[in-house]
Structure formats: structure tokens, C-alpha cells
Motif scaffolding. Structure first.
Motif, PDB file in Angstrom:
ATOM      1  N   ALA A   1      26.273  47.223  34.294  1.00 31.69           N
ATOM      2  CA  ALA A   1      27.666  47.061  33.874  1.00 31.69           C
ATOM      3  C   ALA A   1      28.618  47.669  34.904  1.00 31.69           C
ATOM      4  N   VAL A   2      28.262  48.822  35.447  1.00 29.35           N
ATOM      5  CA  VAL A   2      29.102  49.448  36.482  1.00 29.35           C
ATOM      6  C   VAL A   2      29.155  48.560  37.719  1.00 29.35           C
ATOM      7  N   LYS A   3      28.012  48.008  38.086  1.00 31.79           N
ATOM      8  CA  LYS A   3      27.984  47.120  39.252  1.00 31.79           C
ATOM      9  C   LYS A   3      28.832  45.873  38.989  1.00 31.79           C
ATOM     10  N   GLY A   4      28.767  45.348  37.759  1.00 37.22           N
ATOM     11  CA  GLY A   4      29.600  44.197  37.397  1.00 37.22           C
ATOM     12  C   GLY A   4      31.076  44.531  37.441  1.00 37.22           C
ATOM     13  N   ASP A   5      31.430  45.745  36.992  1.00 36.77           N
ATOM     14  CA  ASP A   5      32.824  46.172  37.062  1.00 36.77           C
ATOM     15  C   ASP A   5      33.321  46.224  38.497  1.00 36.77           C
ATOM     16  N   ARG A   6      32.465  46.690  39.401  1.00 37.40           N
ATOM     17  CA  ARG A   6      32.858  46.742  40.813  1.00 37.40           C
ATOM     18  C   ARG A   6      33.101  45.345  41.372  1.00 37.40           C
TER      19      ARG A   6
ATOM     20  N   ILE B   1      33.908  42.645  39.633  1.00 42.18           N
ATOM     21  CA  ILE B   1      35.118  42.101  39.010  1.00 42.18           C
ATOM     22  C   ILE B   1      36.359  42.708  39.649  1.00 42.18           C
ATOM     23  N   ALA B   2      36.322  44.019  39.935  1.00 39.58           N
ATOM     24  CA  ALA B   2      37.467  44.667  40.570  1.00 39.58           C
ATOM     25  C   ALA B   2      37.693  44.130  41.978  1.00 39.58           C
ATOM     26  N   THR B   3      36.626  43.705  42.634  1.00 35.71           N
ATOM     27  CA  THR B   3      36.776  43.138  43.966  1.00 35.71           C
ATOM     28  C   THR B   3      37.373  41.738  43.902  1.00 35.71           C
TER      29      THR B   3
ATOM     30  N   THR C   1      43.260  44.951  40.350  1.00 39.44           N
ATOM     31  CA  THR C   1      44.086  45.406  39.245  1.00 39.44           C
ATOM     32  C   THR C   1      45.549  45.386  39.650  1.00 39.44           C
TER      33      THR C   1
END
Length: 122
Positions: free
Chosen positions: A62-67, A69-71, A75
Motif C-alpha cells: 500500500a505504501v508503494k502504491g501511494d508513492r 499514485i503521488a508520482t 498533490t
């Protein structure tokens, strides 16, 4: 000397390990019969350990997915106009009262206890 192929060496190593385990089997059977009452505890511990490990793996993904998505979707730094925040309300109210504040101009004491202990004078 010619070395045999890698898979040949691995299969010979597996066969040697199987022979070693077969030789140790009678002693292991006695040991297993003695430790049989502890099996449910070991199984439960293994299940809990597996569950926690799976949870850590999922959290890491999930943390890797958040990274990612943020890329892909950066934001936004601006605040939406329909959003209200507590800090904004405190700034509007001011120290003299208004919505959210009932302190007078001379009050420096907070409305909530701060945890300070003052000694009693008797």
C-alpha cells in the motif's frame, strides 16, 4: 576433472539429504511423540506469525502504491474554497471572543486545564 551439470549436482544433493533424513527418522518419531501436546500451540503461533507477516506485506504494498499514485497524480497545494479548518476559525474569532471563543481581553489563561499543579498554601 569435469564437473557435472548444475541440475545433476542439485539432484544428487537432494538424494543425499533424503538419505540423511531417512536415517534420522526413528529418533525424530520418538521426539515427535513426546512433543505432540505442543503441536496446537506451535500451529497457532505459526498462524499468527503468518497473519502478521501478510499484514506487513500488504501495508508495504500500500505504501508503494501511494508513492506511485503521488508520482502520477501530484498533490495540490491550494485549499478548496468550500473547506473550513479549525485554525481559520480561531484566527477569525480573535482573542476577544466571537464564534468559538469567550475569553475577555485580559484573559491569558486557557479555557481547558493545562495539567499544571500549583502547591496549596495553608
Amino acid at each position: 576433472m569435469l564437473r557435472p551439470f548444475f541440475l545433476t549436482r542439485v539432484s544428487i544433493g537432494v538424494a543425499a539429504s533424503a538419505v540423511e533424513l531417512a536415517v534420522e527418522l526413528p529418533g525424530r518419531a520418538v521426539q515427535a511423540a513426546v512433543s505432540l501436546p505442543a503441536v496446537p500451540v506451535k500451529v497457532a503461533g505459526s498462524l499468527v506469525q503468518s497473519y502478521l507477516h501478510a499484514g506487513q506485506t500488504v501495508a508495504g504494498l500500500a505504501v508503494k502504491g501511494d508513492r506511485v499514485i503521488a508520482t502520477v497524480f501530484p498533490t495540490r497545494s491550494d485549499k478548496p474554497e468550500w473547506a473550513t479548518f479549525d485554525e481559520d476559525l480561531d484566527d477569525e474569532a480573535g482573542p476577544t471572543g466571537g464564534p468559538g471563543g469567550d475569553r475577555g481581553p485580559g484573559d491569558d489563561e486557557p479555557d481547558v486545564p493545562t495539567g499544571r499543579v500549583t502547591p496549596r498554601t495553608t
